[in-house]
Design an enzyme around this catalytic site. Structure first.
Site, PDB file in Angstrom:
ATOM      1  N   ASN A  89       1.008  -1.399   0.019  1.00 26.30           N
ATOM      2  CA  ASN A  89      -0.007  -0.118   0.037  1.00 26.30           C
ATOM      3  C   ASN A  89       1.227   1.243   0.033  1.00 26.30           C
ATOM      4  O   ASN A  89       1.014   1.864   0.934  1.00 26.30           O
ATOM      5  CB  ASN A  89      -0.798   0.015   1.242  1.00 26.30           C
ATOM      6  N   ILE A  90       1.423   1.642  -1.305  1.00 22.76           N
ATOM      7  CA  ILE A  90       2.059   2.819  -1.287  1.00 22.76           C
ATOM      8  C   ILE A  90       1.444   4.088  -1.696  1.00 22.76           C
ATOM      9  O   ILE A  90       1.962   5.164  -1.954  1.00 22.76           O
ATOM     10  CB  ILE A  90       3.488   2.460  -2.212  1.00 22.76           C
ATOM     11  N   GLY A  91       0.297   4.152  -1.787  1.00 22.30           N
ATOM     12  CA  GLY A  91      -0.629   5.093  -1.907  1.00 22.30           C
ATOM     13  C   GLY A  91      -0.766   5.357  -3.597  1.00 22.30           C
ATOM     14  O   GLY A  91      -0.015   5.070  -4.366  1.00 22.30           O
ATOM     15  N   LYS A 102       1.484   1.012 -17.355  1.00 19.21           N
ATOM     16  CA  LYS A 102       0.149   0.168 -18.016  1.00 19.21           C
ATOM     17  C   LYS A 102      -0.326   0.763 -19.220  1.00 19.21           C
ATOM     18  O   LYS A 102      -0.681   0.301 -20.398  1.00 19.21           O
ATOM     19  CB  LYS A 102      -1.086  -0.218 -17.164  1.00 19.21           C
ATOM     20  N   ASP A 170      -5.406  -7.266 -12.216  1.00 18.83           N
ATOM     21  CA  ASP A 170      -4.572  -8.237 -11.302  1.00 18.83           C
ATOM     22  C   ASP A 170      -5.374  -9.539 -10.886  1.00 18.83           C
ATOM     23  O   ASP A 170      -4.736 -10.535 -10.834  1.00 18.83           O
ATOM     24  CB  ASP A 170      -4.275  -7.630 -10.163  1.00 18.83           C
ATOM     25  N   ASN A 295       5.820  -9.390  -8.122  1.00 19.10           N
ATOM     26  CA  ASN A 295       6.658  -8.405  -8.796  1.00 19.10           C
ATOM     27  C   ASN A 295       6.952  -7.243  -8.057  1.00 19.10           C
ATOM     28  O   ASN A 295       6.438  -6.964  -6.966  1.00 19.10           O
ATOM     29  CB  ASN A 295       5.919  -7.408 -10.100  1.00 19.10           C
TER      30      ASN A 295
END
Ligand SMILES: NC(=O)C1=CN([C@@H]2O[C@H](COP(=O)(O)OP(=O)(O)OC[C@H]3O[C@@H](n4cnc5c(N)ncnc54)[C@H](OP(=O)(O)O)[C@@H]3O)[C@@H](O)[C@H]2O)C=CC1
Ligand SMILES: CC(=O)C(=O)O
Ligand SMILES: [Mg+2]
Length: 770
Positions: A89-91, A102, A170, A295
């Site tokens: 959870n890096i925001g 992507k 995902d 990943n």
């Protein structure tokens, strides 16, 4: 402490990635206008007052938004940043590089436009309301890196609320590609899906979606064991349990991955770096499938897994090992198929169609074109090739039509495709329009057996940078001609890692043990044309193109690259004298071919560099050589002999010459799709050509333009290159006895890498033919 990681030592790759993202412009994408905006009239059409017309059309018939706006080809890649790759959870802000990534993959692989949207919405209600409100803007929604279990409810609620495809990449993108890999691996191991034991590390978005899809395909729930950071999902466990994990809960005493892995046929890692202890692999069943997909760093590195289980089939999400199981193999193409038929959803039938298409592609016999492109070195179906490579241009050609067909058959297509051959033709054109055209050449270069490329300008910064890339990518084994102290200082100055001796061979023009042999060979080759002993010695000491050509001629190298400095004719003279022409073109001049890659497509031009005023016979020969060269790219040549005359409209000498060349080609190369003489616009537009001459042997757009003389070819090349901002690959020197290419002073380091790959492929082909 905040900022501590800033001082941590970064790897070369991390440094390169930061540089890549920052320069020449921050980020990875920008908006481009598809309409001209050059004058008052354009402004009146694009904006007020003209723009009101399409607005009112769309108000009266919303479906016409697909005709008047970019919506039907526009996808939102949306994240709240709660499960970014395996970084956690890096925001949302920190997730932006992944979402931009992507976006560019959508564009590159499938021509789909994307807005990346990072939303500050950790809670389900806020996320759902925000995303649902975007429906007017987009033709589809790709949810990305949203953590479980929230992602499941978000997707469910959005699918119910929205009439465009909503697809959590995902979950389903990963599940589709995992399912394809599992089908192929089990076939290879001689096992059946209902019988295999599957153990996961991870019970989040990706892992649960993979299991659900495998169950729908026949895997049995009783054979599936789910683990996460709290161990086995077992009856009575309270930590991190939810209704999505419930189907996999076991009434068991087993608590850890170590307890459940014995006898497993499949390890499915969708969790975090290093989550799998190598020792555990010893207890898996024979020929196990290890999917270590976290990943950027997998649950176990392939070489570590291979050391413990040589019989294993190993997949990771990374591009630097075989078997890259990554949702990039799926999401561009499933959306391509869905958008092209106006699908209102991506349903189970479409997902299964994608699974089957991907699995089948890995086993497909290479087509004629693909086989040529890979020069027979295509990896074949097996433990190291369970799924296609992400750069396989056939992915879009197989997956998108299969998905679109499934959408049409299952009734979710709002614009059903009626003419599938025409649709396939459109997709084919896309493949050749994208830069993917170089990919088959790079694949073939990697497996080539003739990799020694000698660079005459070995002290040049662009050559040194290119040498680093070709070594990193395993495209070639460079031999540089340069003074050791100069090369050494420059490598350090440019921060390059390669070193003479260990990484590449260096020929010192001032002092090399082969000097005597080179002088003798030069005298032997040119003696009769008046080069004295002394002159030969001076030339070999001072002219690095001569050294490169002599090395190639003696067999000390497989191909040569020169021409970064000085005049083209001088290099050409040396190459002609020392390397010479192939026996079948010996009595003619050499010629050159250039490839231009632009957003409009790929076109080859000949001869923009060598022959000033070729005869009709020479032009015909050039066309044949160019066709041979073009087939190396996996492209079937379609040649047009271009002129100021359009199918007999003028009878000037050069028009007659081109007409005669067309006749010669009809007789000597009937297999080549070719016609002339014609205007360049007739060559590039079937509609225009049809109007003048409906019976032309040339169909569709020409991809090879053969010019009447050097002036016209060179002017066309430089003008189109500049106006279209096109990438030039070349000049490709044709007709030489060994691969030798004379580049131009303006070539970039990327251009040198491209030409190196091509030279290596040519060398391998010559070796096979010899
Ligand atoms: N190759 C590919 O194409 C794809 C790879 N992935 C990778 O899969 C991973 C998970 O992604 P996603 O499902 O979206 O994320 P989620 O946050 O939804 O799920 C992560 C899961 O991994 C578990 N987990 C985390 N750390 C460990 C650990 N050390 N040991 C065991 N389990 C652990 C979590 O357990 P808990 O709940 O206990 O924290 C959770 O069940 C990421 O590394 C991502 O990069 C994802 C999609 C595609
Ligand atoms: C590949 C991907 O989507 C992920 O690792 O999250
Ligand atoms: Mg992801």
């Amino acid at each position: 402490m905040p900022g501590d990681n800033v001082t941590a030592v970064r790897s070369d790759l991390e440094e390169a990635a930061l540089y890549f993202h920052k320069y020449p412009k921050p980020g990875k994408l920008e908006i481009q206008s598809t309409k001209p905006l050059g004058n008052q009239r354009d402004l009146a059409l694009a904006y007020s007052p003209g723009v009101a017309a399409p607005c009112l059309e769309i108000r009266d018939d919303p479906d016409t938004a697909a005709d008047y706006t970019g919506r039907a080809n526009l996808v939102a890649v949306i994240s709240n940043g709660t499960a970014v790759l395996g970084l956690g959870n890096i925001g949302p802000l920190a997730s932006k590089p992944v979402m931009e990534g992507k976006a560019v993959l959508f564009k590159k692989f499938a021509g789909i436009d994307v807005f990346d949207i990072e939303i500050d919405a950790p809670e389900i209600d806020r996320m759902v309301d925000t995303i649902a409100a975007l429906e007017p803007t987009f033709g589809g929604i790709n949810l990305e890196d949203i953590k479980a279990p929230e992602c499941f409810e978000v997707e469910e609620r959005l699918k119910a609320r929205m009439s465009i495809p909503v697809f959590h990449d995902d979950q389903h993108g990963t599940a589709i590609i995992v399912a394809a890999a599992v089908i192929n691996a089990l076939e290879f191991a001689g096992k059946n899906l209902p019988d295999v034991k599957i153990v996961t590390s991870g019970a989040g978005a990706a892992a649960l979606a993979c299991l659900n899809l495998l169950v729908s395909m026949g895997a049995r729930i009783e054979n599936i064991w789910v683990t996460d950071r709290h161990g086995v999902a077992h009856k009575g466990r309270v930590e991190e349990m939810d209704r999505w994990k419930d189907p996999y809960v076991k009434d068991t005493e087993a608590r850890t991955l170590a307890d459940v892995i014995p006898g497993a046929d499949v390890f499915l890692g969708l969790s975090a770096a290093g989550a799998l202890n190598p020792e555990l692999l010893q207890h898996m069943a024979q020929k196990p499938l290890i999917l270590a997909l976290a990943n950027p760093t997998p649950e176990i590195m392939p070489d570590v897994a291979r050391a413990v289980r040589p019989d294993a089939m190993i997949c990771t999400g990374r591009s630097d090992y075989p078997n890259q199981v990554n949702n990039v193999l799926c999401f561009p193409y499933i959306f391509r198929g869905a958008l092209d038929c106006g699908a209102r959803a991506i349903n189970e039938e479409m997902k299964m169609a994608a699974v089957r298409a991907i699995a089948a592609l890995a086993r497909e016999e290479p087509s004629d074109v693909a086989a040529r492109a890979y020069t027979g070195e295509t990896p074949t179906f097996g433990p190291d090739f369970l799924i296609p490579s992400p750069f396989d241009p056939r992915l879009i050609l197989r997956i998108a039509p299969a998905v679109a067909k499934a959408a049409c058959d299952s009734g979710v297509a709002s614009r059903p495709i009626t003419d599938f051959p025409a649709y396939l033709d459109r997709l084919n054109r896309f493949v050749f329009r994208s830069g993917l055209v170089m990919k088959p050449v790079f694949s073939a270069a990697k497996t080539s057996t003739a990799k020694r490329v000698i660079y005459a300008d070995g002290e040049e910064e662009r050559v040194l940078r290119a040498a680093q890339v070709v070594l990193d990518e395993d495209i070639a084994r460079p031999i540089l001609i340069g003074r050791p102290h100069v090369v050494e200082v420059r490598l350090k100055r440019y921060g390059l890692r390669i070193r003479p001796g260990t990484d590449f061979e260096l020929i010192n023009p001032e002092d090399d043990p082969r000097y005597r042999n080179y002088v003798d060979l030069l005298i032997e080759l040119t003696g009769r044309r008046g080069v004295t002993q002394e002159a030969a010695r001076t030339i070999v000491r001072t002219d690095t193109t001569v050294i490169a050509a002599l090395a190639l001629r003696r067999g000390d190298a497989d191909a040569m690259i020169c021409g970064l400095e000085g005049r083209f004719e001088r290099h050409l003279r040396h190459v002609s004298q020392i390397i010479g022409a192939r026996p079948e073109v010996r009595d003619r001049d050499l010629s050159a071919l250039s490839m231009l890659i632009s957003t409009r497509g790929v076109v080859f031009l000949t001869d923009p560099y060598v022959t000033v005023d070729p005869t009709a016979e020479e032009i015909a020969e050039m066309a044949v050589l160019a066709a041979e060269e073009i087939r190396r790219f996996g492209i079937e040549p379609k040649a047009a002999l271009v002129s100021h005359s359009n199918f007999g409209s003028r009878d000037s000498p050069s028009a007659l010459k081109m007409r005669r060349a067309a006749e010669i080609l009809r007789e000597t190369a009937p297999e080549l799709e070719c016609d002339g003489e014609m205007h360049a616009d007739s060559a590039l537009s079937e509609a225009l050509r049809q109007r003048i001459y409906p019976h032309s042997r040339l169909k569709g757009e020409a991809n090879l333009l053969v010019f009447p003389n050097l002036d016209s070819a060179n002017i066309a090349l430089t003008m189109v290159k500049q106006m279209m901002d096109a990438l030039h690959v070349g000049p490709i020197l044709m007709g030489t006895n060994q691969p030798a290419h004379i580049l131009t002073p303006s070539v970039t380091s990327r251009g040198i890498v491209n030409m190196t790959a091509l030279a290596v492929v040519e060398a391998a082909q010559q070796r096979t033919e010899a």
